[in-house]
Design a protein around this motif. Structure first.
Motif, mmCIF file in Angstrom:
data_model
loop_
_atom_site.group_PDB
_atom_site.id
_atom_site.type_symbol
_atom_site.label_atom_id
_atom_site.label_comp_id
_atom_site.label_asym_id
_atom_site.label_seq_id
_atom_site.Cartn_x
_atom_site.Cartn_y
_atom_site.Cartn_z
ATOM 1 N N PRO A 187 0.812 -1.223 0.000
ATOM 2 C CA PRO A 187 0.000 0.000 0.000
ATOM 3 C C PRO A 187 0.842 1.268 0.000
ATOM 4 C CG PRO A 187 0.123 -0.864 2.207
ATOM 5 C CD PRO A 187 0.887 -1.833 1.334
ATOM 6 N N PHE A 188 1.937 1.266 -0.761
ATOM 7 C CA PHE A 188 2.756 2.467 -0.857
ATOM 8 C C PHE A 188 3.435 2.465 -2.214
ATOM 9 C CE2 PHE A 188 4.628 -0.694 2.046
ATOM 10 C CZ PHE A 188 5.635 -1.206 1.243
ATOM 11 N N GLU A 189 3.854 3.626 -2.635
ATOM 12 C CA GLU A 189 4.462 3.779 -3.949
ATOM 13 C C GLU A 189 5.938 3.397 -3.907
ATOM 14 O OE1 GLU A 189 3.069 4.648 -6.896
ATOM 15 O OE2 GLU A 189 1.145 4.478 -5.836
ATOM 16 N N PRO A 190 6.433 2.734 -4.941
ATOM 17 C CA PRO A 190 7.869 2.448 -5.009
ATOM 18 C C PRO A 190 8.637 3.734 -5.306
ATOM 19 C CG PRO A 190 6.795 1.783 -7.034
ATOM 20 C CD PRO A 190 5.695 2.197 -6.089
ATOM 21 N N PRO A 191 9.935 3.722 -5.051
ATOM 22 C CA PRO A 191 10.727 4.915 -5.374
ATOM 23 C C PRO A 191 10.777 5.144 -6.881
ATOM 24 C CG PRO A 191 12.156 3.081 -4.793
ATOM 25 C CD PRO A 191 10.755 2.636 -4.493
ATOM 26 N N ALA A 192 11.053 6.367 -7.261
ATOM 27 C CA ALA A 192 11.091 6.700 -8.686
ATOM 28 C C ALA A 192 12.166 5.907 -9.410
ATOM 29 C CB ALA A 192 11.337 8.200 -8.848
ATOM 30 N N GLN A 193 13.268 5.620 -8.717
ATOM 31 C CA GLN A 193 14.350 4.849 -9.331
ATOM 32 C C GLN A 193 14.408 3.474 -8.678
ATOM 33 O OE1 GLN A 193 18.253 6.558 -8.960
ATOM 34 N NE2 GLN A 193 19.224 5.032 -10.271
ATOM 35 N N TRP A 194 14.120 2.440 -9.438
ATOM 36 C CA TRP A 194 14.177 1.056 -8.953
ATOM 37 C C TRP A 194 15.481 0.433 -9.448
ATOM 38 C CZ3 TRP A 194 11.594 -1.122 -5.259
ATOM 39 C CH2 TRP A 194 11.580 -2.516 -5.112
ATOM 40 N N THR A 195 16.173 -0.299 -8.588
ATOM 41 C CA THR A 195 17.489 -0.820 -8.942
ATOM 42 C C THR A 195 17.540 -2.338 -8.831
ATOM 43 O OG1 THR A 195 18.359 -0.738 -6.680
ATOM 44 C CG2 THR A 195 18.524 1.290 -7.998
ATOM 45 N N ASP A 196 18.557 -2.922 -9.464
ATOM 46 C CA ASP A 196 18.791 -4.357 -9.354
ATOM 47 C C ASP A 196 19.063 -4.761 -7.904
ATOM 48 O OD1 ASP A 196 18.480 -4.591 -12.067
ATOM 49 O OD2 ASP A 196 20.613 -4.771 -12.519
ATOM 50 N N VAL A 197 19.717 -3.887 -7.147
ATOM 51 C CA VAL A 197 20.021 -4.206 -5.745
ATOM 52 C C VAL A 197 18.740 -4.346 -4.944
ATOM 53 C CG1 VAL A 197 21.118 -3.371 -3.629
ATOM 54 C CG2 VAL A 197 22.288 -3.113 -5.811
ATOM 55 N N LEU A 198 17.802 -3.405 -5.120
ATOM 56 C CA LEU A 198 16.526 -3.495 -4.409
ATOM 57 C C LEU A 198 15.776 -4.771 -4.790
ATOM 58 C CD1 LEU A 198 15.299 0.204 -4.591
ATOM 59 C CD2 LEU A 198 15.612 -1.118 -2.493
ATOM 60 N N ALA A 199 15.741 -5.062 -6.075
ATOM 61 C CA ALA A 199 15.042 -6.265 -6.529
ATOM 62 C C ALA A 199 15.687 -7.514 -5.943
ATOM 63 C CB ALA A 199 15.048 -6.325 -8.050
ATOM 64 N N GLN A 200 17.027 -7.537 -5.887
ATOM 65 C CA GLN A 200 17.741 -8.689 -5.320
ATOM 66 C C GLN A 200 17.430 -8.843 -3.838
ATOM 67 O OE1 GLN A 200 20.424 -10.596 -7.285
ATOM 68 N NE2 GLN A 200 19.588 -11.971 -5.742
ATOM 69 N N GLN A 201 17.410 -7.736 -3.119
ATOM 70 C CA GLN A 201 17.123 -7.794 -1.681
ATOM 71 C C GLN A 201 15.708 -8.292 -1.414
ATOM 72 O OE1 GLN A 201 18.279 -3.681 -0.933
ATOM 73 N NE2 GLN A 201 19.916 -4.377 0.422
ATOM 74 N N LEU A 202 14.735 -7.782 -2.148
ATOM 75 C CA LEU A 202 13.350 -8.180 -1.906
ATOM 76 C C LEU A 202 13.073 -9.603 -2.369
ATOM 77 C CD1 LEU A 202 13.097 -5.090 -1.403
ATOM 78 C CD2 LEU A 202 10.794 -5.245 -2.337
ATOM 79 N N ALA A 203 13.928 -10.143 -3.217
ATOM 80 C CA ALA A 203 13.743 -11.512 -3.714
ATOM 81 C C ALA A 203 14.444 -12.550 -2.849
ATOM 82 C CB ALA A 203 14.251 -11.619 -5.149
ATOM 83 N N HIS A 204 15.054 -12.127 -1.746
ATOM 84 C CA HIS A 204 15.779 -13.082 -0.894
ATOM 85 C C HIS A 204 14.878 -14.207 -0.427
ATOM 86 C CE1 HIS A 204 18.062 -14.901 2.315
ATOM 87 N NE2 HIS A 204 17.028 -14.688 3.115
#
Length: 274
Positions: free
Chosen positions: A18-35
């Motif tokens: 229920p919140f907006e993602p940051p304007a810039q999405w990175t591979d690092v963020l995706a990797q962390q959330l996919a742990h």
């Protein structure tokens, strides 16, 4: 392939966040959330150059005052991994993983440096602050190594059960006084990553506070989380109820599985905890 922010949030929270993602999405963020925790590994060895890269990543983590109060033992020997698996509650994946890293709170090196600098004592290391610093340092370092491993296509899972019998682990690894085994990290190439799901976490409203901490508002979000996690557990064929898991761990001493003796073990290893 990098997951979209929407897909990443859905995996991590079990529903659209229920919140907006940051304007810039990175591979690092995706990797962390996919742990995800991986407990099934192929026998392929982890090369030396990969191990060195993981340790370099670990050493790039923050460390209080640059004291670097941690070390790590890389265990590849089949028989030693088997013995560590037995000490950690007969967890087979420890023996199966080609690399098992045992992360250590290390005050021995600091004591040697202090003595070498001409100090007659290292009494500052006898206080609980030194133990806290070393535990924080090793946790930050190990998390960096785990994320680095996942970025290279490896799977990992942390093993707190190393603390079930820490004195036996210390003997197995030849640890000197003032070095304590904090947790392990199994590392290897996943045998079946598709069957390993991302486990939903508590909603942010239960963990994120603004300006001051407040306990009561969190409680309203726990029931919804219980439903989300029960759905996850049912799909994985696991016993349900997050609240029962918490109560099992903290409701009785038996839930600690030997870790009720950690203070005595730390004292035995030379951590004074004044």
């Amino acid at each position: 392939m990098t997951e979209s922010p929407e897909a990443s949030y859905r995996l991590r929270y079990g529903a659209a966040a229920p919140f907006e993602p940051p304007a810039q999405w990175t591979d690092v963020l995706a990797q962390q959330l996919a742990h995800r925790s991986v407990r099934s590994y192929r026998p392929d060895p982890v090369p030396d150059e990969t191990l060195h890269a993981l340790i370099a990543a670990a050493q790039s983590a923050p460390t209080s005052g640059n004291l670097q109060l941690w070390s790590v033992v890389a265990v590849r020997d089949d028989r030693r991994r088997r013995r560590l698996a037995e000490l950690a509650g007969e967890q087979e994946f420890i023996a199966q993983a080609p690399l098992f890293l045992v992360w250590l709170a290390d005050l021995a090196r600091a004591r040697e440096v202090t003595a070498g600098a001409g100090s007659e004592t290292a009494e500052g290391a006898d206080f609980v602050e030194a133990a806290v610093l070393s535990f924080v340092d090793v946790a930050l370092a190990a998390q960096n190594a785990s994320l680095a491993a996942e970025s290279l296509g490896l799977g990992t899972v942390f093993v707190g059960a190393i603390r079930n019998r820490p004195l036996d682990v210390a003997a197995e690894l030849g640890l000197p006084p003032n070095v304590f085994p904090v947790f392990g990290l199994a590392v290897g190439y996943p045998d079946r990553i598709d069957g390993t799901a991302v486990k939903p976490r508590l909603p942010q409203d239960a963990v994120l506070h603004h300006e001051q901490y407040s306990l009561e508002p969190q409680l309203a979000h726990l029931a919804a989380y219980e439903d989300v996690l029960n759905e996850f557990y049912a799909a994985a064929g696991l016993p349900q109820s997050w609240s029962r898991r918490v109560a099992h761990r903290f409701g009785t001493v038996a839930g600690l599985k030997g870790r009720e003796h950690l203070r005595a073990a730390l004292l035995d290893r030379g951590f004074q905890l004044r």
